[in-house]
Motif scaffolding. Structure first.
Motif, mmCIF file in Angstrom:
data_model
loop_
_atom_site.group_PDB
_atom_site.id
_atom_site.type_symbol
_atom_site.label_atom_id
_atom_site.label_comp_id
_atom_site.label_asym_id
_atom_site.label_seq_id
_atom_site.Cartn_x
_atom_site.Cartn_y
_atom_site.Cartn_z
ATOM 1 N N VAL A 65 0.839 -1.205 0.000
ATOM 2 C CA VAL A 65 0.000 0.000 0.000
ATOM 3 C C VAL A 65 0.871 1.252 0.000
ATOM 4 O O VAL A 65 0.620 2.207 -0.749
ATOM 5 C CB VAL A 65 -0.963 -0.012 1.217
ATOM 6 N N LEU A 66 1.913 1.278 0.796
ATOM 7 C CA LEU A 66 2.822 2.428 0.820
ATOM 8 C C LEU A 66 3.517 2.611 -0.528
ATOM 9 O O LEU A 66 3.715 3.743 -0.980
ATOM 10 C CB LEU A 66 3.855 2.274 1.936
ATOM 11 N N SER A 67 3.865 1.518 -1.178
ATOM 12 C CA SER A 67 4.499 1.611 -2.502
ATOM 13 C C SER A 67 3.553 2.239 -3.517
ATOM 14 O O SER A 67 3.961 3.089 -4.316
ATOM 15 C CB SER A 67 4.929 0.230 -2.992
ATOM 16 N N VAL A 68 2.298 1.834 -3.501
ATOM 17 C CA VAL A 68 1.308 2.406 -4.420
ATOM 18 C C VAL A 68 1.118 3.893 -4.136
ATOM 19 O O VAL A 68 1.061 4.712 -5.059
ATOM 20 C CB VAL A 68 -0.035 1.646 -4.325
ATOM 21 N N LEU A 69 1.041 4.267 -2.870
ATOM 22 C CA LEU A 69 0.890 5.683 -2.520
ATOM 23 C C LEU A 69 2.098 6.498 -2.972
ATOM 24 O O LEU A 69 1.954 7.626 -3.453
ATOM 25 C CB LEU A 69 0.669 5.835 -1.016
ATOM 26 N N MET A 70 3.292 5.954 -2.831
ATOM 27 C CA MET A 70 4.498 6.653 -3.281
ATOM 28 C C MET A 70 4.487 6.814 -4.802
ATOM 29 O O MET A 70 4.875 7.859 -5.315
ATOM 30 C CB MET A 70 5.751 5.888 -2.840
ATOM 31 N N LEU A 71 4.049 5.783 -5.518
ATOM 32 C CA LEU A 71 3.983 5.882 -6.980
ATOM 33 C C LEU A 71 2.978 6.938 -7.417
ATOM 34 O O LEU A 71 3.164 7.588 -8.448
ATOM 35 C CB LEU A 71 3.632 4.521 -7.588
ATOM 36 N N MET A 72 1.922 7.120 -6.659
ATOM 37 C CA MET A 72 0.943 8.159 -6.990
ATOM 38 C C MET A 72 1.493 9.544 -6.685
ATOM 39 O O MET A 72 1.144 10.517 -7.354
ATOM 40 C CB MET A 72 -0.354 7.923 -6.206
ATOM 41 N N ALA A 73 2.367 9.658 -5.705
ATOM 42 C CA ALA A 73 2.890 10.957 -5.301
ATOM 43 C C ALA A 73 4.006 11.455 -6.217
ATOM 44 O O ALA A 73 4.220 12.653 -6.333
ATOM 45 C CB ALA A 73 3.399 10.883 -3.866
ATOM 46 N N VAL A 74 4.705 10.580 -6.916
ATOM 47 C CA VAL A 74 5.839 10.985 -7.752
ATOM 48 C C VAL A 74 5.415 11.942 -8.869
ATOM 49 O O VAL A 74 6.043 12.992 -9.044
ATOM 50 C CB VAL A 74 6.589 9.751 -8.305
#
Length: 181
Positions: free
Chosen positions: A31-40
């Motif tokens: 979940v944190l990885s997906v959120l980071m990918l959305m923030a980039v």
């Protein structure tokens, strides 16, 4: 005959629920990885917008320095950007924040043919225009398209900043000398 401790070769029995902790940890990481990918992309967009603002600020510093130079030198225009720094009209030579090498194209005003025209010239060709046209500003060398529109233009290398410009008016036609628009 038993000589050692009891059960020394056996593994401890699994505790109930031990596997669930590992699964929850893996889900949290996913979940944190997906959120980071959305923030980039949001971060990249914000960084580019800041670079655009910095481009406008730095270019206007050059224009203001040229204006001050002209006032101090009896309406004579500078021959290059370095003289603005040497004579303390600029604190330092600001690089173009959006180009790879930090170089600016120079904007010259050529009034020799009757109708004034703005020439965009690479810095290494500037000596050919000394005496023929007046150095009045700078233009980015980056061919990228901006998020915002500046005076009717979207590409950074079409954003010319020069003495006497009015932000409320459309950008005049620029003539590119030795530069691809």
């Amino acid at each position: 005959m038993q000589t050692g401790r009891r059960g020394a070769g056996r593994a401890a029995p699994p505790t109930p629920g031990a596997g669930y902790v590992m699964i929850m940890l893996m889900i949290a990481v996913a979940v944190l990885s997906v959120l980071m990918l959305m923030a980039v992309p949001v971060w990249q967009t914000e960084a580019q917008r800041e670079a655009e603002e910095e481009l406008i600020f730095r270019a206007r510093q050059y224009v203001r320095a040229i204006e001050l130079y002209v006032q101090a030198h009896n309406n004579l225009y500078p021959q290059n950007l370095e003289i603005l720094h040497l004579e303390k009209f600029l604190r330092r030579l600001y690089p173009d924040p959006l180009s790879v090498d930090g170089r600016w194209d120079l904007v010259y005003l050529d009034s020799s043919g009757g109708e004034p025209k703005y020439l965009v010239v690479p810095e290494d060709m500037a000596k050919a225009y000394t005496g023929r046209a007046a150095l009045v500003g700078v233009c980015s060398t980056s061919p990228e398209t901006g998020f915002r529109e500046y005076r009717g233009k979207q590409k950074y290398n079409e954003w010319a900043f020069y003495v006497g410009e009015r932000e409320s008016e459309k950008m005049p036609e620029l003539q590119y000398e030795g530069v691809a628009p």
